[in-house]
Each structure stands twice: as structure tokens, then as C-alpha cells.
Design a protein around this motif. Structure first.
Motif, PDB file in Angstrom:
ATOM      1  N   ARG A  28      81.080  63.041  91.757  1.00 37.53           N
ATOM      2  CA  ARG A  28      80.702  64.337  92.306  1.00 37.53           C
ATOM      3  C   ARG A  28      79.184  64.391  92.461  1.00 37.53           C
ATOM      4  O   ARG A  28      78.458  64.237  91.468  1.00 37.53           O
ATOM      5  N   THR A  29      78.731  64.577  93.667  1.00 36.40           N
ATOM      6  CA  THR A  29      77.303  64.736  93.911  1.00 36.40           C
ATOM      7  C   THR A  29      76.962  66.220  94.024  1.00 36.40           C
ATOM      8  O   THR A  29      77.854  67.070  94.102  1.00 36.40           O
ATOM      9  N   ALA A  30      75.674  66.522  94.012  1.00 32.11           N
ATOM     10  CA  ALA A  30      75.196  67.911  93.988  1.00 32.11           C
ATOM     11  C   ALA A  30      75.869  68.664  92.842  1.00 32.11           C
ATOM     12  O   ALA A  30      76.238  69.828  92.968  1.00 32.11           O
ATOM     13  N   ALA A  31      76.016  67.972  91.720  1.00 34.68           N
ATOM     14  CA  ALA A  31      76.735  68.517  90.568  1.00 34.68           C
ATOM     15  C   ALA A  31      75.817  68.529  89.353  1.00 34.68           C
ATOM     16  O   ALA A  31      75.769  67.563  88.585  1.00 34.68           O
ATOM     17  N   ALA A  32      75.076  69.598  89.201  1.00 34.80           N
ATOM     18  CA  ALA A  32      74.222  69.742  88.015  1.00 34.80           C
ATOM     19  C   ALA A  32      75.108  69.904  86.785  1.00 34.80           C
ATOM     20  O   ALA A  32      76.172  70.522  86.843  1.00 34.80           O
ATOM     21  N   ALA A  33      74.674  69.355  85.669  1.00 33.94           N
ATOM     22  CA  ALA A  33      75.473  69.402  84.447  1.00 33.94           C
ATOM     23  C   ALA A  33      74.588  69.655  83.244  1.00 33.94           C
ATOM     24  O   ALA A  33      73.468  69.136  83.165  1.00 33.94           O
ATOM     25  N   THR A  34      75.092  70.438  82.318  1.00 34.27           N
ATOM     26  CA  THR A  34      74.392  70.745  81.074  1.00 34.27           C
ATOM     27  C   THR A  34      75.342  70.534  79.918  1.00 34.27           C
ATOM     28  O   THR A  34      76.512  70.953  79.986  1.00 34.27           O
ATOM     29  N   LEU A  35      74.863  69.893  78.871  1.00 36.28           N
ATOM     30  CA  LEU A  35      75.692  69.708  77.691  1.00 36.28           C
ATOM     31  C   LEU A  35      75.794  71.036  76.954  1.00 36.28           C
ATOM     32  O   LEU A  35      74.794  71.574  76.467  1.00 36.28           O
ATOM     33  N   ALA A  36      77.002  71.570  76.868  1.00 42.07           N
ATOM     34  CA  ALA A  36      77.219  72.830  76.173  1.00 42.07           C
ATOM     35  C   ALA A  36      77.611  72.621  74.723  1.00 42.07           C
ATOM     36  O   ALA A  36      77.272  73.433  73.850  1.00 42.07           O
ATOM     37  N   ASP A  37      78.312  71.521  74.442  1.00 43.00           N
ATOM     38  CA  ASP A  37      78.766  71.242  73.072  1.00 43.00           C
ATOM     39  C   ASP A  37      78.992  69.741  72.969  1.00 43.00           C
ATOM     40  O   ASP A  37      79.762  69.178  73.749  1.00 43.00           O
ATOM     41  N   PRO A  38      78.313  69.057  72.023  1.00 40.35           N
ATOM     42  CA  PRO A  38      78.505  67.611  71.901  1.00 40.35           C
ATOM     43  C   PRO A  38      79.847  67.209  71.319  1.00 40.35           C
ATOM     44  O   PRO A  38      80.212  66.034  71.367  1.00 40.35           O
ATOM     45  N   GLY A  39      80.586  68.174  70.772  1.00 38.03           N
ATOM     46  CA  GLY A  39      81.874  67.859  70.178  1.00 38.03           C
ATOM     47  C   GLY A  39      81.736  67.106  68.869  1.00 38.03           C
ATOM     48  O   GLY A  39      80.637  66.790  68.402  1.00 38.03           O
ATOM     49  N   ASP A  40      82.872  66.800  68.282  1.00 31.45           N
ATOM     50  CA  ASP A  40      82.911  66.012  67.046  1.00 31.45           C
ATOM     51  C   ASP A  40      84.295  65.394  66.930  1.00 31.45           C
ATOM     52  O   ASP A  40      85.066  65.397  67.898  1.00 31.45           O
TER      53      ASP A  40
END
Length: 394
Positions: free
Chosen positions: A123-135
Motif C-alpha cells: 500500500r502506497t500513500a499509506a502513512a502509519a503510526t505505531l499505536a501499541d507495540p503489543g506483547d
């Protein structure tokens, strides 16, 4: 890692696409999120050493890359007036490290890597932010403009100014300015014939290399304050700094247009991260260990990261343990090399040049020793096409 596991790769550059391809080949469902509107990279070339080519062999694409690339022939190191300080022996290097050094346009490598990944996974033009690194108990979560994604594994290949790295390690100081800027150009240069070379001046370097498609890749670097730009255009800046250097440098500058020249300040991560992972998130490439380009290993190490990460799967602690010591040592070596070839002291330069010339006369084995432990690295598993093809020049 289970076959149904979902891996989200943030960043569609060389490291991110290599990771996506490697994980896809391991049976994972992958999604690549690239902020730019296309995967088309900046107009520059990349040098791939035998270590990265062997890593690409594990994806089945190493032979293709060797065929598409220019195998680097004999060349060497010169002074601005053209005197050879040292000569490289391509055959000796290939024999020493188990394969050739090659060079190709980044767009060619990107295209080959993207072809290994399902088209609908990118997916291009797809900004992404880490909301939760998980565990261990919950998946990671990535926020996008189209909604959140959950992932069993997140690969952060989002570059030197990685937002994911800042989220995982907010107390880390991040990248520092390396003290110099670089210029790069890929253009046809009619009538130019030359051996590959790098030329070291006073606080300045220049390199020229032929590509297989007939174009020339040239790069330059100079000690400059951070954030500085030419008062007119960057081609004019290159003419001021390098216009009186030896052939073929004037011919390259004459063939270049202002819009052909890319300029970037160089940064590196001086303080190693405590780990390359946290939760279900793994950092890769420049996001984890950005280095000066003086060893030509930045992209090579990102490719190594990707295949080692896929090898270890969900065991991200094993990935960190495998990659952090190696890349930390290479970053430090690249910084030391930058200090050497960007030297500004006239007395120091005289000593440096005499030492390089003496080392070269002692034989290629001594010259190649600096890449021992780097170019001869092998991935955790084969096969390697370099074991089956001649190591001499093409």
C-alpha cells in the motif's frame, strides 16, 4: 510463527521490501505500508557486496541481481590531480569474499524485491503510526488513515528519522550529524571511459562508477555545516568544489543538469540502541543502525537484517542478539572511515595518502583486510548462488 500470522512492514524501501519478501516466503501474510505515493526510490545507485548478495540468494533473487548489475571491475583510490594511491583487484576481492561487488540503480533492486511480494500486499500513500507495540498476550496495533491494523509482527523500516524508534525508545538521543553532506547523480556521460575510482581530497571525496545500462553513477561528499544549501543550485556547488579535479569528473559535471543532482546531509546513530525490538516490533536498517555511507554497507546491512529477522521469526530477542553487535561494530568502522577520508588537516592528509600507498604496495590482501568479517558474512541458511557462479569479472 504460524502460517496465518500477519506481519506489517512500515516502509517500502530496500530493507522493508526485503523483509516483506523474506517473511512472505516463510508463509506469513504481509502488508507493506509506504508513506510515499510510489515505491520509486530517489535517483541513486547502490553497491551490493557479497554479504548482501548471499542474503538475496536466500530469497531466490541473488542471481537475477547479479545479472542486472554491473560487476565492479578494477579501479582504485586517487588524489584530486589523478595520481593513483591504490589499485583494487576485483578478482582478488571476489576470491577473498566469495563473490563480486556489484552496482545497480536502486529502482532496479526495488523492482526485483517488489516482484516477490503479492501486489495487493503493498500500500502506497499509506502513512502509519505505531499505536501499541503489543506483547506476548496481545498483537501490535498500527494506526493508518484507513483504520487500525493488528499484527503479530511489525517491522519498522521507516528510515533514519524513524517514528517507530522514537516511540519504542523515547529516551534514546537518535541520529547525530556526521559532519558532511553528500551529492549523487545517475546520468549518461557520452564518450566517457574510465575505471571505477574514489578520489580523496581535503575534506572532500568523489566517486565515479559505470552502471550496466550505460549510465554513470557519481557521488561526492564534503565537510559542510548541517542544513547548508547552494546559493544557486547544487550542480554549480559541485563545479565549485570539484570542477578542477581529474578526468572524468569534469565530464560528469558537464553532462549533469541541476535537477539531476541530489544533496543530503549525512546522519548516523552514534549511541547504539539497547535492542532492535520491543514487544512485537522489530527495527530494521537505518531505523536501527544508520551509518555513514563510507563503507557502502547501509543498504547491505538492511538486507542482512531482513533475512535474519525472517529466520528467527517471532523470536525477536534472538534477532536483536544476532544483529546488534554486528551492526554496532560496522557503524563504528564506518564512522572511523569517514574521519579518515574526510580529513581536513594537510599534514594528516599527507600521512594518510602515504600510508594508503604503502599499504597498497604490500598487496591486495592487506587492502582487503578492512572488509574481513563484513563482506564474507553468510546468512543463517543457504543456498548461495555465489557458490555456483564464477567469481571473476563479468
Amino acid at each position: 510463527m504460524a502460517q496465518s500470522s500477519h506481519a506489517v512492514v512500515i516502509g517500502g524501501g530496500i530493507g522493508g521490501l526485503t523483509a516483506a519478501a523474506a517473511l512472505h516466503l516463510r508463509g506469513l501474510r504481509v502488508t507493506v505500508l509506504e508513506r510515499a505515493r510510489s515505491l520509486e526510490p530517489i535517483g541513486a545507485a547502490i553497491s551490493l557486496a557479497p554479504n548482501a548478495l548471499r542474503a538475496l540468494d536466500t530469497l531466490g533473487v541473488g542471481g537475477e541481481i547479479r545479472d542486472l548489475a554491473a560487476w565492479q571491475g578494477d579501479g582504485g583510490l586517487r588524489t584530486p590531480r589523478g595520481r593513483w594511491l591504490s589499485r583494487t583487484d576485483a578478482a582478488a576481492a571476489a576470491e577473498r569474499f566469495g563473490g563480486p561487488l556489484v552496482m545497480l540503480h536502486r529502482a532496479t533492486l526495488i523492482s526485483s524485491l517488489a516482484a516477490l511480494i503479492p501486489p495487493d500486499a503493498i500500500r502506497t500513500a499509506a502513512a502509519a503510526t505505531l499505536a501499541d507495540p503489543g506483547d506476548a498476550e496481545r498483537p501490535a496495533r498500527i494506526a493508518t488513515p484507513d483504520g487500525d491494523l493488528e499484527a503479530d509482527l511489525v517491522v519498522a523500516a521507516d528510515g533514519i528519522h524513524s517514528g517507530v524508534r522514537r516511540a519504542l525508545f523515547p529516551d534514546h538521543p537518535g541520529p547525530v550529524y556526521s559532519g558532511f553532506s553528500t551529492w549523487r547523480v545517475v546520468i549518461p556521460v557520452p564518450g566517457a571511459t574510465f575505471a571505477s575510482h574514489e578520489t580523496w581530497g581535503r575534506g572532500r571525496i568523489w566517486g565515479t562508477h559505470p552502471l550496466k545500462d550505460g549510465r554513470v553513477y557519481a557521488y561526492a561528499a564534503a565537510v559542510t555545516p548541517a542544513g547548508q544549501h547552494a546559493p544557486d543550485d547544487e550542480r554549480a556547488e559541485l563545479l565549485r568544489r570539484f570542477g578542477d579535479w581529474h578526468d572524468p569528473i569534469p565530464a560528469v559535471l558537464a553532462a549533469a543538469r541541476p535537477e539531476d543532482v541530489l544533496r543530503h546531509d549525512v546522519h548516523h546513530i552514534a549511541e547504539p540502541l539497547p535492542a532492535f525490538h520491543r514487544g512485537r516490533v522489530a527495527l530494521l536498517g537505518d531505523a536501527a543502525h544508520a551509518m555513514p555511507p563510507t563503507l557502502g554497507q547501509g543498504g547491505n546491512q538492511a538486507i542482512e537484517d531482513a533475512v535474519v529477522l525472517a529466520h528467527h521469526g517471532e523470536d525477536l530477542a534472538a534477532y536483536s542478539a544476532a544483529r546488534l553487535p554486528r551492526t554496532t561494530a560496522i557503524v563504528r568502522q564506518a564512522v572511523r572511515t569517514a574521519r579518515l577520508n574526510m580529513m581536513t588537516s594537510r599534514a594528516g592528509i599527507a600521512v594518510r595518502n602515504a600510508s594508503v600507498a604503502a599499504l597498497s604496495k604490500a598487496g591486495p590482501a592487506l587492502v582487503l583486510r578492512g572488509f574481513a568479517g563484513i563482506a564474507d558474512w553468510r546468512p543463517p541458511h543457504g543456498p548461495y548462488a555465489s557458490d555456483e557462479v564464477p567469481v571473476g569479472n563479468r
